[in-house]
Design a protein around this motif. Sequence first.
Motif, mmCIF file in Angstrom:
data_model
loop_
_atom_site.group_PDB
_atom_site.id
_atom_site.type_symbol
_atom_site.label_atom_id
_atom_site.label_comp_id
_atom_site.label_asym_id
_atom_site.label_seq_id
_atom_site.Cartn_x
_atom_site.Cartn_y
_atom_site.Cartn_z
ATOM 1 N N ILE A 187 38.251 53.146 34.809
ATOM 2 C CA ILE A 187 38.412 51.873 35.503
ATOM 3 C C ILE A 187 37.987 50.696 34.639
ATOM 4 O O ILE A 187 38.539 49.595 34.745
ATOM 5 N N GLY A 188 37.031 50.903 33.734
ATOM 6 C CA GLY A 188 36.602 49.808 32.871
ATOM 7 C C GLY A 188 37.637 49.424 31.832
ATOM 8 O O GLY A 188 37.585 48.334 31.268
ATOM 9 N N GLU A 189 38.584 50.307 31.525
ATOM 10 C CA GLU A 189 39.620 50.016 30.537
ATOM 11 C C GLU A 189 40.861 49.375 31.136
ATOM 12 O O GLU A 189 41.795 49.039 30.412
ATOM 13 N N ILE A 190 40.870 49.230 32.455
ATOM 14 C CA ILE A 190 42.043 48.663 33.120
ATOM 15 C C ILE A 190 41.913 47.143 33.127
ATOM 16 O O ILE A 190 40.892 46.597 33.558
ATOM 17 N N HIS A 191 42.934 46.469 32.637
ATOM 18 C CA HIS A 191 42.959 45.014 32.594
ATOM 19 C C HIS A 191 44.059 44.509 33.531
ATOM 20 O O HIS A 191 45.096 45.152 33.692
ATOM 21 N N TYR A 192 43.797 43.399 34.125
ATOM 22 C CA TYR A 192 44.781 42.813 35.038
ATOM 23 C C TYR A 192 44.745 41.303 34.910
ATOM 24 O O TYR A 192 43.773 40.712 34.443
ATOM 25 N N GLU A 193 45.838 40.680 35.320
ATOM 26 C CA GLU A 193 45.941 39.231 35.354
ATOM 27 C C GLU A 193 46.119 38.788 36.802
ATOM 28 O O GLU A 193 46.706 39.495 37.609
ATOM 29 N N GLU A 194 45.599 37.610 37.088
ATOM 30 C CA GLU A 194 45.706 37.080 38.440
ATOM 31 C C GLU A 194 47.173 36.880 38.806
ATOM 32 O O GLU A 194 47.944 36.288 38.061
ATOM 33 N N GLU A 195 47.544 37.412 39.959
ATOM 34 C CA GLU A 195 48.936 37.320 40.398
ATOM 35 C C GLU A 195 49.293 35.872 40.748
ATOM 36 O O GLU A 195 48.588 35.206 41.475
ATOM 37 N N SER A 196 50.394 35.420 40.161
ATOM 38 C CA SER A 196 50.909 34.104 40.528
ATOM 39 C C SER A 196 51.694 34.235 41.823
ATOM 40 O O SER A 196 52.518 35.123 41.978
ATOM 41 N N ARG A 197 51.436 33.341 42.757
ATOM 42 C CA ARG A 197 52.070 33.404 44.064
ATOM 43 C C ARG A 197 53.213 32.401 44.152
ATOM 44 O O ARG A 197 53.192 31.348 43.512
ATOM 45 N N PHE A 198 54.192 32.745 44.999
ATOM 46 C CA PHE A 198 55.291 31.840 45.279
ATOM 47 C C PHE A 198 54.874 30.866 46.380
ATOM 48 O O PHE A 198 54.360 31.266 47.418
#
Length: 461
Positions: A67-78
């Motif tokens: 889980i520490g190696e998982i990277h994510y970006e904040e989802e842009s919303r419509f």
Amino acid sequence: MAKLKTLYFCQKCGAQSAKWIGRCPSCGEWNTYVEEVIQKDDTQAAGSWKPPTASPGGKTVAKPRVIGEIHYEEESRFDTNDSELNRVLGGGLVPGSLVLIGGEPGIGKSTLMLQIAMSLQQMKVLYISGEESEQQIKMRAERLGPQHPQCYILTETNTQNIFKQIDQLQPNVVIVDSIQTLHSGLVESGAGSVSQVRECTAELLKFAKETGVPVLIIGHITKDGSIAGPKILEHMVDTVLQFEGDRHLSYRILRTTKNRFGSTSELGIYEMQGTGLRQVSNPSEILLSQRTESLSGMAIGATLEGNRPLLVEVQALVTPATYGTPQRSATGFDAKRLNMLLAVLEKRSGLRLGQHDVFLNIAGGLRLDDPALDVAVCAAVVSSLNDLPIPGNVCLAAEVGLSGEIRAVSRLDQRLSEAEKLGFREMYISQFNARGLDLARYGIRAQPVGRLDEVLSGLFG
């Protein structure tokens, strides 16, 4: 020739069985199992939707990751260009989300969705209808306002044909009206059955997740107010919205019962007009616009719905009981909590309510369960019982305990600011709320109290 398989499905919860049984072991309902013919054929499956970028070699095998190696970006919303819907969704429409909207017939679900489709001027929108013709949708669209040059209408119920049109059009948003009218060629049963609703929703879910296109689907509800179809339908989608209100009244309320991308306590308010649904940005002014200050049995309470403060009018009517057993009726408020507050008034304040009928109503058609309305309910009941009006510039926000004590409520600063903005000059609050709050910076005078009797004596002398 296709291989047919017969199964029995519970029409209440969606559980399945190889044979008919009288009582469902999952939900406990009787005589809800209906026989449906299930068709599983590889040749038929070729007609279902597949991502255009699917590799011929097959699926990629997923591997476990730390889980520490998982990277994510904040989802842009419509941005839906609807502040009320954006608030309920948690800030906008998330790409790849599946949103289910339920409500009574005629409440305005199709109007709201078509209005959203017409407002997304910068996106290509596909509106799929299995209930209305193109001419009917066009008539409603002309009534709602300016036309959207990239809003496409498709009157189709077969999911295989729908996905073919989606693959050719490549829309940015898909709206389905309604899920109970769709049917898939992979399942040999009528549209609206448990297996059809589950299969069609699964296909739409797969499409939304693999393409990132948000899908909004409209769902019917049963006579008890729950969304029709199997309960698994609500588990499969990302967000469940409930469109509430009386068809004979102008106001509509959009609530969130499930939201994977935001809070479930938000509330959106609309007003139904001839030109569609109008967003109500400040509902407190509308909810209090028809109040008459000189009448008894009316109290103003400060409540919270999600992050939105509201001032609502609590109406009470107390009359001598005509029959032996007095009536207790509550509209928009918990009836059991009303009985508890009446018992507190009898035990702690010495009021004789055992021979009186008590009717309580929250004006505007709202349904509220905020404990901060307890004091307003008690004040309205006493006002009607003694036929003494409450001053029009006074509001209340506190919880009442079983011993008659006044308990603190959350986020009192927002309630005070809303009351000050609407011109109120005095608010009764709990003395525990007053300890950690700078009351001098508000233009409204706060009255800290510790007992219910103090509130009643301050209001009525």
